[in-house]
Enzyme design. Structure first.
Site, PDB file in Angstrom:
ATOM      1  N   ASP A  50       0.810  -1.213   0.000  1.00 19.00           N
ATOM      2  CA  ASP A  50       0.000   0.000   0.000  1.00 19.00           C
ATOM      3  C   ASP A  50       0.847   1.267   0.000  1.00 19.00           C
ATOM      4  O   ASP A  50       0.362   2.338  -0.321  1.00 19.00           O
ATOM      5  CB  ASP A  50      -0.941   0.004   1.212  1.00 19.00           C
ATOM      6  CG  ASP A  50      -2.354  -0.404   0.826  1.00 19.00           C
ATOM      7  OD1 ASP A  50      -2.572  -0.680  -0.360  1.00 19.00           O
ATOM      8  OD2 ASP A  50      -3.217  -0.432   1.720  1.00 19.00           O
ATOM      9  N   LYS A  80      -7.224  -1.655   4.865  1.00 20.35           N
ATOM     10  CA  LYS A  80      -6.911  -3.022   4.443  1.00 20.35           C
ATOM     11  C   LYS A  80      -7.991  -3.614   3.534  1.00 20.35           C
ATOM     12  O   LYS A  80      -7.684  -4.348   2.588  1.00 20.35           O
ATOM     13  CB  LYS A  80      -6.743  -3.903   5.683  1.00 20.35           C
ATOM     14  CG  LYS A  80      -6.482  -5.337   5.337  1.00 20.35           C
ATOM     15  CD  LYS A  80      -6.324  -6.176   6.565  1.00 20.35           C
ATOM     16  CE  LYS A  80      -6.360  -7.638   6.186  1.00 20.35           C
ATOM     17  NZ  LYS A  80      -6.300  -8.510   7.351  1.00 20.35           N
ATOM     18  N   ASP A  96      -1.485 -11.471   6.821  1.00 20.58           N
ATOM     19  CA  ASP A  96      -1.010 -10.109   7.082  1.00 20.58           C
ATOM     20  C   ASP A  96       0.505 -10.031   6.967  1.00 20.58           C
ATOM     21  O   ASP A  96       1.195 -11.044   7.087  1.00 20.58           O
ATOM     22  CB  ASP A  96      -1.401  -9.690   8.503  1.00 20.58           C
ATOM     23  CG  ASP A  96      -2.851  -9.262   8.593  1.00 20.58           C
ATOM     24  OD1 ASP A  96      -3.495  -9.152   7.546  1.00 20.58           O
ATOM     25  OD2 ASP A  96      -3.315  -9.035   9.726  1.00 20.58           O
ATOM     26  N   ASP A 128     -12.727  -7.534   8.805  1.00 18.05           N
ATOM     27  CA  ASP A 128     -12.764  -8.995   8.785  1.00 18.05           C
ATOM     28  C   ASP A 128     -14.023  -9.534   9.468  1.00 18.05           C
ATOM     29  O   ASP A 128     -14.759 -10.353   8.908  1.00 18.05           O
ATOM     30  CB  ASP A 128     -11.499  -9.578   9.432  1.00 18.05           C
ATOM     31  CG  ASP A 128     -11.105  -8.870  10.715  1.00 18.05           C
ATOM     32  OD1 ASP A 128     -11.801  -7.918  11.118  1.00 18.05           O
ATOM     33  OD2 ASP A 128     -10.105  -9.267  11.338  1.00 18.05           O
TER      34      ASP A 128
HETATM   35  O1  LIG Z   1      -4.419   0.813   4.836  1.00 14.70           O
HETATM   36  C1  LIG Z   1      -4.065  -0.310   5.181  1.00 14.70           C
HETATM   37  C2  LIG Z   1      -4.059  -0.706   6.538  1.00 14.70           C
HETATM   38  C3  LIG Z   1      -3.615  -1.986   6.850  1.00 14.70           C
HETATM   39  N1  LIG Z   1      -3.192  -2.824   5.885  1.00 14.70           N
HETATM   40  C4  LIG Z   1      -2.725  -4.184   6.242  1.00 14.70           C
HETATM   41  O2  LIG Z   1      -3.621  -4.750   7.182  1.00 14.70           O
HETATM   42  C5  LIG Z   1      -2.965  -5.735   7.939  1.00 14.70           C
HETATM   43  C6  LIG Z   1      -3.388  -5.686   9.395  1.00 14.70           C
HETATM   44  O3  LIG Z   1      -2.882  -4.564  10.041  1.00 14.70           O
HETATM   45  P1  LIG Z   1      -2.216  -4.605  11.501  1.00 14.70           P
HETATM   46  O4  LIG Z   1      -1.694  -3.250  11.783  1.00 14.70           O
HETATM   47  O5  LIG Z   1      -1.295  -5.770  11.583  1.00 14.70           O
HETATM   48  O6  LIG Z   1      -3.459  -4.802  12.424  1.00 14.70           O
HETATM   49  P2  LIG Z   1      -3.797  -5.881  13.554  1.00 14.70           P
HETATM   50  O7  LIG Z   1      -4.389  -5.157  14.707  1.00 14.70           O
HETATM   51  O8  LIG Z   1      -2.712  -6.815  13.833  1.00 14.70           O
HETATM   52  O9  LIG Z   1      -4.950  -6.607  12.729  1.00 14.70           O
HETATM   53  C7  LIG Z   1      -5.954  -7.444  13.219  1.00 14.70           C
HETATM   54  O10 LIG Z   1      -7.196  -6.747  13.108  1.00 14.70           O
HETATM   55  C8  LIG Z   1      -7.515  -6.261  11.803  1.00 14.70           C
HETATM   56  C9  LIG Z   1      -8.862  -5.585  11.860  1.00 14.70           C
HETATM   57  O11 LIG Z   1      -9.797  -6.433  12.427  1.00 14.70           O
HETATM   58  C10 LIG Z   1      -7.494  -7.410  10.797  1.00 14.70           C
HETATM   59  O12 LIG Z   1      -7.667  -6.880   9.517  1.00 14.70           O
HETATM   60  C11 LIG Z   1      -6.167  -8.139  10.868  1.00 14.70           C
HETATM   61  O13 LIG Z   1      -6.112  -9.216   9.969  1.00 14.70           O
HETATM   62  C12 LIG Z   1      -5.946  -8.635  12.285  1.00 14.70           C
HETATM   63  O14 LIG Z   1      -4.686  -9.289  12.369  1.00 14.70           O
HETATM   64  C13 LIG Z   1      -1.479  -5.527   7.715  1.00 14.70           C
HETATM   65  O15 LIG Z   1      -0.995  -6.573   6.887  1.00 14.70           O
HETATM   66  C14 LIG Z   1      -1.407  -4.191   6.986  1.00 14.70           C
HETATM   67  O16 LIG Z   1      -0.337  -4.109   6.103  1.00 14.70           O
HETATM   68  C15 LIG Z   1      -3.198  -2.453   4.553  1.00 14.70           C
HETATM   69  O17 LIG Z   1      -2.794  -3.217   3.668  1.00 14.70           O
HETATM   70  N2  LIG Z   1      -3.626  -1.195   4.238  1.00 14.70           N
HETATM   71 MN   LIG Z   2      -1.127  -7.474  12.929  1.00 14.09          MN
END
Ligand SMILES: O=c1ccn([C@@H]2O[C@H](COP(=O)(O)OP(=O)(O)O[C@H]3O[C@H](CO)[C@@H](O)[C@H](O)[C@H]3O)[C@@H](O)[C@H]2O)c(=O)[nH]1
Ligand SMILES: [Mn+2]
Length: 547
Positions: A17, A157, A181, A321
């Site tokens: 992204d 995401k 992720d 999700d």
């Molecule tokens: O604009 C964005 C924002 C995030 N991501 C991706 O989204 C994923 C999840 O982001 P992260 O910061 O790791 O969030 P977490 O809190 O760990 O995420 C949990 O919670 C999120 C929302 O429920 C779910 O989408 C995730 O899969 C889940 O692991 C990562 O791979 C990011 O690279 C994008 O690609 N674009």
């Molecule tokens: Mn994460």
């Protein structure tokens, strides 16, 4: 890429992204390294097949010549050193750029917030000359950065995933999609085969929409100071939901049927078309295909379409999700929870108090948004999913609301103590028995539950209780206030990305970087790839300040 699965049926996509040339460079390096790494993994049945995790153990395993192991380790370390050097310098030299035409996409004016769509097929599995050094076919490997323009909302995401669904539909179009992720890696080379067993079950597989693996972290301390382990959720709660129609989708380590992710309703006559994979002529012009894929990843593509509503991942909710999984289940599908003894995916949990609080604020806020919207499980799910599942969803959806009774409990008894008002029965009163039973019974039950998972220590359980109180008075309270202010139209939703650094670097950088990593740091996100009959997806390269 090294899954125990026929490479010609596997395509791996990485969504960046941030649209960073550094991520593209790291991926190009990985595509070269794969030619040595994949045959090595297959010859020695290596586990885990994410090289960073595999080489984190200091010695060569039995049954392998030490020289060969060392040779591979040096190759890997040389690659990571080259990537680190380039990332530190922030620039890819002209000499390196000559290695792949894809580098020409990056022009001076490109930033993480404004860039055209880039789709580059780094390895085309259909190309007969794309072989590893043992002469075997390689999986397809694709880099994707969807278009970014501040004038159009990118939907975090969910937006990235929807672009991936479209881009992959013209390149591989496999029936099953695995998404992982950027802060997770694959820990079990059989995960694809295992998941496919559920979908391919002729009797019971037809109504399965997705197979969800648990989220496990490998960077938490023994006593899990900030209560980040998901062991209770994984071992108790999600297993319970499995009997009510299946777990919710938790965003990562999940295999979906492409068609269902794209909005299909369950019907009794549903039959998967296992041959839907795109038939391409190996002599077709690859650039034309990339251009077609790029046209599907523009900011304007989704305007006036159902993408983000009934098609793809749902927009507008911070936990895309959970809402997407709920909508799928309400369309008549089931899901399956699968947690084999060798964990399928491992990742990085939050490691500081600030990260934990921030992450839970997003979770609780997103979940409450669902509860207060027309998608409330009791209303939207009424007659569509079982009551047990509605209650299961609501338990998480109401997480933020827990802050209100907690706030009451910490304030009112304290004030009454100060004013000398007695709220609880005296020890001599018979009413003392039910009061103490509830407190002791609840805590003992929760402690036994934690210990039975064999992943939580007593101290870890205690830390989790402490964190419950802290989270309820911070994350969940902010989550409640933020949701209410969104509903009243005072503020807008965001997606705060959690810092993606681990190990030695973590302690060094958490103090410095925390929630505002630079583009270069996000370049490190790139770790391992994901996939299926289908598609290995890694999302990465997000500039945190976007959010
Ligand atoms: O604009 C964005 C924002 C995030 N991501 C991706 O989204 C994923 C999840 O982001 P992260 O910061 O790791 O969030 P977490 O809190 O760990 O995420 C949990 O919670 C999120 C929302 O429920 C779910 O989408 C995730 O899969 C889940 O692991 C990562 O791979 C990011 O690279 C994008 O690609 N674009
Ligand atoms: Mn994460």
């Amino acid at each position: 890429m090294a899954y125990n699965y026929p490479p010609e049926k596997l395509s791996v996509y990485l969504s960046d992204d941030g649209g960073s040339i550094l991520t593209f460079y790291a991926m190009w390096e990985a595509s070269q390294f794969a030619k040595y790494w994949i045959p090595f993994c297959k010859r020695y049945k290596v586990e885990p097949r994410a090289p960073a995790a595999y080489f984190s153990t200091p010695d060569s395993p039995n049954g392998m010549s030490r020289d060969e192991w060392l040779c591979m380790k040096v190759l890997y370390e040389e690659m990571t050193n080259r990537i680190d050097t380039i990332v530190m310098s922030g620039k890819v030299s002209e000499e390196l750029k000559a290695n792949h035409k894809g580098f020409s996409h990056w022009k001076h004016q490109m930033t993480s917030k404004r860039h055209p769509p880039v789709v580059q097929i780094l390895i085309d599995g259909k190309d007969p000359s794309a072989l590893d050094n043992a002469g075997n076919a390689l999986p397809t490997l694709v880099y994707m950065a969807r278009e970014k323009n501040p004038e159009y909302h990118h939907n975090f995401k969910a937006g990235a995933m929807n672009s991936l669904i479209r881009v992959s539909s013209v390149i591989s179009n496999s029936p099953i999609i695995l998404n992982v992720d950027c802060d997770m890696y694959s820990n079990n080379s059989d995960s694809i085969r295992d998941a496919l067993c559920f979908f391919l079950d002729e009797e019971k597989g037809c109504d399965i929409a997705f197979v969800q693996y648990p989220q496990n972290y490998n960077n938490l301390t023994k006593n899990d100071t900030y209560g980040n382990t998901l062991s209770i959720i994984n071992e108790v709660e999600t297993r319970g939901l499995d009997s009510w129609g299946g777990p919710s989708y938790i965003g990562t380590g999940c295999f979906h049927r492409r068609e269902i992710l794209c909005g299909r309703k369950y019907t009794k006559d549903y039959k998967e078309n296992w041959n839907r994979g795109s038939e391409r002529n190996p002599h077709d012009d690859i650039r034309k295909l990339e251009e077609k894929a790029e046209s599907l990843a523009t900011c304007t593509y989704e305007l006036n379409t159902r993408w983000g509503h009934e098609v793809g991942l749902k927009y507008g909710i911070a936990v895309e999700d959970v809402i997407t999984g709920l909508m799928i289940q309400c369309r008549g599908w089931r899901s399956v929870y699968y947690s084999p003894p060798r964990k399928g995916f491992l990742g990085m949990g939050a490691t500081t108090l600030a990260q934990t609080i921030l992450q839970h604020k997003r979770y609780s806020e997103g979940n409450l948004q669902i509860f207060l919207s027309k998608y409330c499980a009791f209303v939207y799910g009424h007659g569509k999913i079982k009551l047990g599942l509605q209650m299961g969803y609501s338990m998480y959806n109401l997480m933020a609301a827990n802050s209100l009774p907690t706030l009451y409990y910490v304030i009112v008894p304290t004030l009454s103590l100060l004013r000398g008002i007695s709220l609880f029965p005296k020890m001599t009163s018979p009413w003392f028995i039910p009061f103490s039973y509830v407190i002791v019974g609840k805590q003992t039950y929760s402690m036994i539950e934690a210990l039975l998972t064999r992943e939580i220590t007593i101290q870890g359980w205690w830390n989790a209780q402490r964190m419950w109180l802290i989270k309820r008075l911070t994350s969940y309270l902010y989550g409640t206030l933020a949701t209410l202010s969104e509903i009243l139209g005072v503020s807008k939703m965001g997606f705060t990305i959690i810092a993606k650094i681990s190990g030695k670097d973590a302690s060094k950088r958490f103090g410095l970087c925390n929630e505002s990593c630079s583009d270069e740091e996000m370049g490190h996100c790139f770790r391992d790839v994901l996939s299926s009959d289908s598609a290995l997806w890694v999302s990465s390269g997000h500039k945190c300040s976007d959010i």
